[in-house]
Design a protein around this motif. Structure first.
Motif, PDB file in Angstrom:
ATOM      1  N   GLN A 177       0.830  -1.200   0.000  1.00 25.63           N
ATOM      2  CA  GLN A 177       0.000   0.000   0.000  1.00 25.63           C
ATOM      3  C   GLN A 177       0.872   1.262   0.000  1.00 25.63           C
ATOM      4  O   GLN A 177       0.603   2.204  -0.744  1.00 25.63           O
ATOM      5  CB  GLN A 177      -0.876  -0.005   1.250  1.00 25.63           C
ATOM      6  N   ALA A 178       1.924   1.215   0.812  1.00 21.25           N
ATOM      7  CA  ALA A 178       2.839   2.363   0.865  1.00 21.25           C
ATOM      8  C   ALA A 178       3.471   2.606  -0.506  1.00 21.25           C
ATOM      9  O   ALA A 178       3.616   3.751  -0.945  1.00 21.25           O
ATOM     10  CB  ALA A 178       3.919   2.118   1.913  1.00 21.25           C
ATOM     11  N   LEU A 179       3.825   1.508  -1.185  1.00 19.50           N
ATOM     12  CA  LEU A 179       4.415   1.652  -2.523  1.00 19.50           C
ATOM     13  C   LEU A 179       3.408   2.231  -3.498  1.00 19.50           C
ATOM     14  O   LEU A 179       3.729   3.103  -4.309  1.00 19.50           O
ATOM     15  CB  LEU A 179       4.902   0.295  -3.039  1.00 19.50           C
ATOM     16  N   ILE A 205       8.029  -3.073  -9.426  1.00 18.85           N
ATOM     17  CA  ILE A 205       8.450  -1.802 -10.021  1.00 18.85           C
ATOM     18  C   ILE A 205       9.873  -1.472  -9.561  1.00 18.85           C
ATOM     19  O   ILE A 205      10.663  -0.899 -10.297  1.00 18.85           O
ATOM     20  CB  ILE A 205       7.474  -0.651  -9.644  1.00 18.85           C
ATOM     21  N   LEU A 206      10.194  -1.910  -8.333  1.00 16.33           N
ATOM     22  CA  LEU A 206      11.516  -1.598  -7.772  1.00 16.33           C
ATOM     23  C   LEU A 206      12.655  -2.237  -8.551  1.00 16.33           C
ATOM     24  O   LEU A 206      13.756  -1.714  -8.597  1.00 16.33           O
ATOM     25  CB  LEU A 206      11.589  -2.054  -6.303  1.00 16.33           C
ATOM     26  N   GLN A 222      11.192   1.942   1.810  1.00 19.72           N
ATOM     27  CA  GLN A 222      11.860   0.651   1.868  1.00 19.72           C
ATOM     28  C   GLN A 222      11.101  -0.279   2.792  1.00 19.72           C
ATOM     29  O   GLN A 222      10.450   0.144   3.739  1.00 19.72           O
ATOM     30  CB  GLN A 222      13.296   0.859   2.354  1.00 19.72           C
ATOM     31  N   ILE A 223      11.247  -1.554   2.502  1.00 17.85           N
ATOM     32  CA  ILE A 223      10.430  -2.540   3.221  1.00 17.85           C
ATOM     33  C   ILE A 223      10.807  -2.645   4.698  1.00 17.85           C
ATOM     34  O   ILE A 223       9.993  -3.041   5.528  1.00 17.85           O
ATOM     35  CB  ILE A 223      10.512  -3.930   2.543  1.00 17.85           C
ATOM     36  N   TYR A 224      12.037  -2.227   5.028  1.00 16.09           N
ATOM     37  CA  TYR A 224      12.524  -2.487   6.388  1.00 16.09           C
ATOM     38  C   TYR A 224      11.681  -1.838   7.481  1.00 16.09           C
ATOM     39  O   TYR A 224      11.615  -2.343   8.585  1.00 16.09           O
ATOM     40  CB  TYR A 224      14.001  -2.075   6.498  1.00 16.09           C
ATOM     41  N   ASP A 252      20.264  -5.019  -0.542  1.00 15.50           N
ATOM     42  CA  ASP A 252      19.758  -4.341  -1.720  1.00 15.50           C
ATOM     43  C   ASP A 252      18.237  -4.340  -1.676  1.00 15.50           C
ATOM     44  O   ASP A 252      17.591  -5.351  -1.920  1.00 15.50           O
ATOM     45  CB  ASP A 252      20.263  -5.055  -2.978  1.00 15.50           C
ATOM     46  N   SER A 253      17.691  -3.163  -1.379  1.00 12.41           N
ATOM     47  CA  SER A 253      16.240  -3.095  -1.190  1.00 12.41           C
ATOM     48  C   SER A 253      15.483  -3.271  -2.506  1.00 12.41           C
ATOM     49  O   SER A 253      14.274  -3.451  -2.512  1.00 12.41           O
ATOM     50  CB  SER A 253      15.868  -1.751  -0.561  1.00 12.41           C
ATOM     51  N   ARG A 254      16.214  -3.219  -3.634  1.00 12.56           N
ATOM     52  CA  ARG A 254      15.544  -3.382  -4.930  1.00 12.56           C
ATOM     53  C   ARG A 254      15.429  -4.846  -5.339  1.00 12.56           C
ATOM     54  O   ARG A 254      14.873  -5.156  -6.384  1.00 12.56           O
ATOM     55  CB  ARG A 254      16.335  -2.665  -6.019  1.00 12.56           C
ATOM     56  N   LEU A 255      16.041  -5.707  -4.535  1.00 14.81           N
ATOM     57  CA  LEU A 255      16.023  -7.115  -4.877  1.00 14.81           C
ATOM     58  C   LEU A 255      14.696  -7.696  -4.396  1.00 14.81           C
ATOM     59  O   LEU A 255      14.503  -7.925  -3.209  1.00 14.81           O
ATOM     60  CB  LEU A 255      17.197  -7.803  -4.181  1.00 14.81           C
TER      61      LEU A 255
END
Ligand SMILES: [Zn+2]
Ligand SMILES: [Zn+2]
Length: 419
Positions: A177-179, A205-206, A222-224, A252-255
């Motif tokens: 939802q945040a994304l 999308i990331l 970021q998911i963290y 790597d938050s894009r992974l």
């Protein structure tokens, strides 16, 4: 018109398969050390398995599968990967009744209808591991450690391990939802695929390769901040184990891995210097996958590597797999049927004793046979002519030193054993 092999496939000739066998032997040996047993599943499965197990929104399932109807009217598909089959086999063979976790490896051809290009084939080969029945972060760390260890053993340089957590069904919805809130104002600027991903799968999308999408996503949440306690603890435990094992990594938050049944750990090992296809393996945890294909909730974690990629990575750094030549003896025969029979008998004795032996069947000249022995890198030449038959003694030539020695036919096997 002559028939050629299908596009995107390869003929592997003996010189190449010898190298493949060497790499495969390395993998099998490492599996023995890490306690993984081999599973061999069919090359084709019911199409439904991949639709559910790979995900029917993925490119693989939508565009790349070799799917056909068999003569019984069933839709079957050549496997595009092996994890779904391994899950099916785990359920079908009731491996959940065995001691857990169950640790499996596979090695073999996979099939995807991709646009053939450098490093991409329609029949390609993967090795992979799966650990079923363990939620422990140690299982994730073990899979990563195996992959890292393997590339170290191969001597591939410039490796980079990237890890991430993709959360779980408990914590991911809030992150999605945040994304969506973040990307919503940019919806029109995103690439076509990402506009499509926005509703279904905004995490993807990331990892879009489009520059515009990467720019837009640069400041995405970021998911963290969204991970639940369980996922956050799992992620830090995996990291603690990697640190303890001395395995360098970066976060790597894009992974991201696209599908809902992927949970917690995602990882990739990249290598610099082989162009766009820089990931040489990838994997992660998929605690929801076995449920997806009709089982109970059984956690799993695994990874797969492309075999072809190994060789391109080695070639890019100017290395190759060294394969020892195994031809020990080349028998050079001059004369008629008696000499040929004597030579054939010696070849047989040596082969039965485990000594790789070759001989000429084409009545080539002595010189041409000696040349053949050289070209095949034989360590010894055994020369049989009429005087050798009369004295029942062969001339044995050491091809490296040029030294020549007479050895009685009766002793020739003993002469070579242990040499
Ligand atoms: Zn979670
Ligand atoms: Zn995009």
């Amino acid at each position: 018109m002559s028939i050629s092999r299908p596009r995107g496939t390869n003929d592997f000739l003996p010189e190449t398969t010898a190298k493949w066998q060497a790499v495969e032997a390395l993998l099998r040996e490492q599996c023995r050390e890490y306690g993984f047993g081999e599973i061999r599943t069919p090359l084709f499965e019911e199409t439904e398995l991949f639709a559910r197990g790979v995900g029917d929104t993925t490119d693989i399932v939508q565009k790349e599968m070799y799917t056909f109807e068999d003569h019984g009217g069933r839709s079957v598909t050549l496997r595009p990967e092996n994890t779904a089959s391994a899950c099916r086999a785990y359920l079908e063979n009731k491996l959940y009744g065995a001691v857990q976790p169950v640790k499996l490896y596979y090695l073999g051809p996979m099939f995807r209808y991709e646009k053939p290009q450098a490093g991409r084939f329609r029949q390609f080969h993967q090795f992979g591991l799966e650990i079923f029945g363990s939620e422990s972060p140690a299982a994730d760390a073990e899979i990563i450690a195996f992959a890292w260890d393997f590339y170290q053993r191969l001597g591939i340089r410039g490796l980079e391990l990237k890890i991430n957590s993709v959360g779980c069904p408990k914590c991911r919805p809030a992150y999605r939802q945040a994304l969506q809130s973040y990307f919503h104002p940019h919806l029109d600027a995103l690439c076509n695929s990402c506009r499509d991903r926005f509703a279904r799968n905004p995490l993807r999308i990331l990892d879009c390769k489009s520059e515009v999408c990467q720019q837009i996503g640069a400041n995405a949440p970021q998911i963290y901040e969204y991970l639940c306690t369980e996922c956050a603890e799992h992620f830090s435990s995996v990291q603690a184990m990697l640190k303890a094992a001395g395995i360098p990594y970066c976060i790597d938050s894009r992974l991201v891995r696209g599908l809902d049944y992927y949970t917690k750990t995602a990882f990739e090992i990249q290598v610099t210097g082989i162009g766009a296809q820089s990931a040489i393996c990838g994997g992660g945890r998929y605690d929801g996958l076995i449920e997806e294909i009709g089982g109970e909730h059984i956690p799993g974690v695994g990874f797969a590597l492309g075999m072809e990629r190994i060789f391109s990575a080695l070639a890019a750094q100017g290395d190759d797999i060294e394969v020892e030549n195994h031809l020990e003896v080349y028998i050079i025969v001059a004369g008629g049927i008696e000499e040929s029979a004597a030579a054939f008998s010696i070849a047989n004795q040596l082969r039965q004793a485990g000594i790789a032996t070759e001989m000429d069947y084409a009545d080539k000249s002595f010189k041409a046979q000696m040349k053949a022995a050289n070209r095949l890198h034989a360590r010894y030449a055994v020369i049989i002519g009429d005087s050798e038959v009369q004295t029942q003694t062969a001339s044995v030539k050491n091809m490296e030193s040029g030294e020549q020695q007479a050895v009685a036919f009766a002793d020739i096997k003993a002469y070579f054993i242990g040499r």
